[in-house]
Design an enzyme around this catalytic site. Structure first.
Site, mmCIF file in Angstrom:
data_model
loop_
_atom_site.group_PDB
_atom_site.id
_atom_site.type_symbol
_atom_site.label_atom_id
_atom_site.label_comp_id
_atom_site.label_asym_id
_atom_site.label_seq_id
_atom_site.Cartn_x
_atom_site.Cartn_y
_atom_site.Cartn_z
ATOM 1 C CB ILE A 66 -0.968 -0.019 1.217
ATOM 2 C CG1 ILE A 66 -2.115 0.969 1.049
ATOM 3 C CG2 ILE A 66 -0.212 0.183 2.527
ATOM 4 C CD1 ILE A 66 -3.273 0.725 2.001
ATOM 5 C CB CYS A 67 1.837 3.899 -1.857
ATOM 6 S SG CYS A 67 0.902 4.019 -3.391
ATOM 7 N NE ARG A 68 -1.672 11.781 -0.473
ATOM 8 C CZ ARG A 68 -2.497 12.445 -1.274
ATOM 9 N NH1 ARG A 68 -2.550 12.154 -2.558
ATOM 10 N NH2 ARG A 68 -3.274 13.392 -0.801
ATOM 11 C CG MET A 80 -2.232 4.393 3.399
ATOM 12 S SD MET A 80 -2.940 3.137 4.527
ATOM 13 C CE MET A 80 -3.521 4.154 5.888
#
Length: 110
Positions: free
Chosen positions: A61-63, A89
Protein backbone atom coordinates in the site's frame (compact mmCIF):
# COMPACT_ATOMS: atom_id res chain seq x y z
CA UNK A 1 -2.60 0.90 -16.38
CA UNK A 2 -2.07 -1.31 -19.37
CA UNK A 3 0.98 -3.51 -19.30
CA UNK A 4 1.03 -4.00 -15.56
CA UNK A 5 0.86 -7.69 -14.81
CA UNK A 6 -0.05 -7.46 -11.13
CA UNK A 7 -2.98 -8.41 -8.95
CA UNK A 8 -4.87 -5.60 -7.25
CA UNK A 9 -7.50 -5.56 -4.53
CA UNK A 10 -9.46 -2.65 -3.06
CA UNK A 11 -8.62 -1.58 0.49
CA UNK A 12 -11.91 -3.02 1.72
CA UNK A 13 -10.76 -6.53 0.70
CA UNK A 14 -7.46 -6.59 2.59
CA UNK A 15 -7.87 -9.26 5.29
CA UNK A 16 -7.65 -8.12 8.93
CA UNK A 17 -4.46 -10.04 9.75
CA UNK A 18 -2.78 -9.65 6.37
CA UNK A 19 0.91 -8.79 5.99
CA UNK A 20 0.51 -5.15 4.92
CA UNK A 21 3.61 -3.42 3.55
CA UNK A 22 3.43 0.39 3.48
CA UNK A 23 5.93 1.88 1.00
CA UNK A 24 5.21 5.57 1.65
CA UNK A 25 7.72 8.12 2.92
CA UNK A 26 8.33 8.63 6.65
CA UNK A 27 6.21 11.78 6.92
CA UNK A 28 3.25 10.04 5.25
CA UNK A 29 3.62 7.04 7.57
CA UNK A 30 3.84 9.29 10.65
CA UNK A 31 0.61 11.08 9.67
CA UNK A 32 -1.41 7.88 9.53
CA UNK A 33 -1.03 4.19 8.78
CA UNK A 34 -2.79 0.89 9.29
CA UNK A 35 -2.13 -0.77 12.65
CA UNK A 36 0.27 -3.67 12.27
CA UNK A 37 1.55 -2.53 8.88
CA UNK A 38 5.25 -2.86 8.12
CA UNK A 39 6.93 0.33 6.90
CA UNK A 40 9.61 0.10 4.22
CA UNK A 41 9.75 3.26 2.05
CA UNK A 42 9.87 2.48 -1.66
CA UNK A 43 13.33 4.06 -2.00
CA UNK A 44 14.78 1.53 0.46
CA UNK A 45 12.84 -1.56 -0.64
CA UNK A 46 15.66 -2.89 -2.83
CA UNK A 47 18.13 -2.99 0.05
CA UNK A 48 15.55 -4.26 2.56
CA UNK A 49 13.78 -6.86 0.41
CA UNK A 50 14.96 -9.70 2.65
CA UNK A 51 12.68 -8.28 5.36
CA UNK A 52 9.64 -9.12 3.20
CA UNK A 53 8.40 -12.70 3.73
CA UNK A 54 8.43 -15.24 0.92
CA UNK A 55 5.98 -17.61 2.57
CA UNK A 56 2.84 -15.46 2.71
CA UNK A 57 0.84 -13.03 0.62
CA UNK A 58 2.06 -9.44 0.94
CA UNK A 59 -0.41 -6.60 0.45
CA UNK A 60 1.43 -3.46 -0.67
CA UNK A 61 0.00 0.00 0.00
CA UNK A 62 0.99 3.64 -0.61
CA UNK A 63 -1.04 6.85 -0.76
CA UNK A 64 -3.04 6.18 -3.94
CA UNK A 65 -1.73 2.97 -5.52
CA UNK A 66 1.04 4.10 -7.90
CA UNK A 67 4.15 3.52 -5.81
CA UNK A 68 2.70 0.34 -4.37
CA UNK A 69 2.09 -0.96 -7.92
CA UNK A 70 5.79 -0.48 -8.70
CA UNK A 71 6.76 -2.14 -5.42
CA UNK A 72 4.37 -5.03 -6.12
CA UNK A 73 5.99 -5.63 -9.51
CA UNK A 74 9.48 -5.59 -7.97
CA UNK A 75 8.47 -7.92 -5.14
CA UNK A 76 6.84 -10.42 -7.48
CA UNK A 77 9.95 -10.36 -9.67
CA UNK A 78 11.98 -11.15 -6.54
CA UNK A 79 9.87 -14.21 -5.77
CA UNK A 80 7.34 -12.76 -3.36
CA UNK A 81 3.55 -13.15 -3.61
CA UNK A 82 2.62 -9.46 -3.64
CA UNK A 83 -0.76 -7.80 -4.27
CA UNK A 84 -1.27 -4.09 -4.84
CA UNK A 85 -3.87 -2.29 -2.71
CA UNK A 86 -5.65 -0.21 -5.35
CA UNK A 87 -6.51 3.28 -4.15
CA UNK A 88 -3.98 3.05 -1.33
CA UNK A 89 -4.37 4.74 2.03
CA UNK A 90 -6.81 7.22 0.49
CA UNK A 91 -9.28 4.38 -0.07
CA UNK A 92 -8.30 2.79 3.26
CA UNK A 93 -9.42 5.98 5.03
CA UNK A 94 -12.54 6.36 2.85
CA UNK A 95 -13.53 2.78 3.75
CA UNK A 96 -13.25 3.68 7.44
CA UNK A 97 -10.50 1.14 8.08
CA UNK A 98 -8.58 1.61 11.33
CA UNK A 99 -5.62 4.01 11.28
CA UNK A 100 -3.08 5.20 13.81
CA UNK A 101 -0.55 8.03 13.76
CA UNK A 102 3.00 8.43 15.05
CA UNK A 103 2.76 12.20 14.74
CA UNK A 104 0.75 12.83 17.91
CA UNK A 105 -2.25 14.05 15.90
CA UNK A 106 -5.39 12.35 14.67
CA UNK A 107 -4.43 9.90 11.93
CA UNK A 108 -4.92 11.12 8.38
CA UNK A 109 -3.59 10.46 4.89
CA UNK A 110 -0.85 12.96 4.09
Amino acid sequence: MPGRDITEVPAAQVPENAYLLDVRENSEWDAGHAPGAVHIPLGTLGERIDEVPKDQKVYVICRSGGRSARATQALNKAGRNAVNVAGGMQDWATEGRTMEADSGTDPHVA
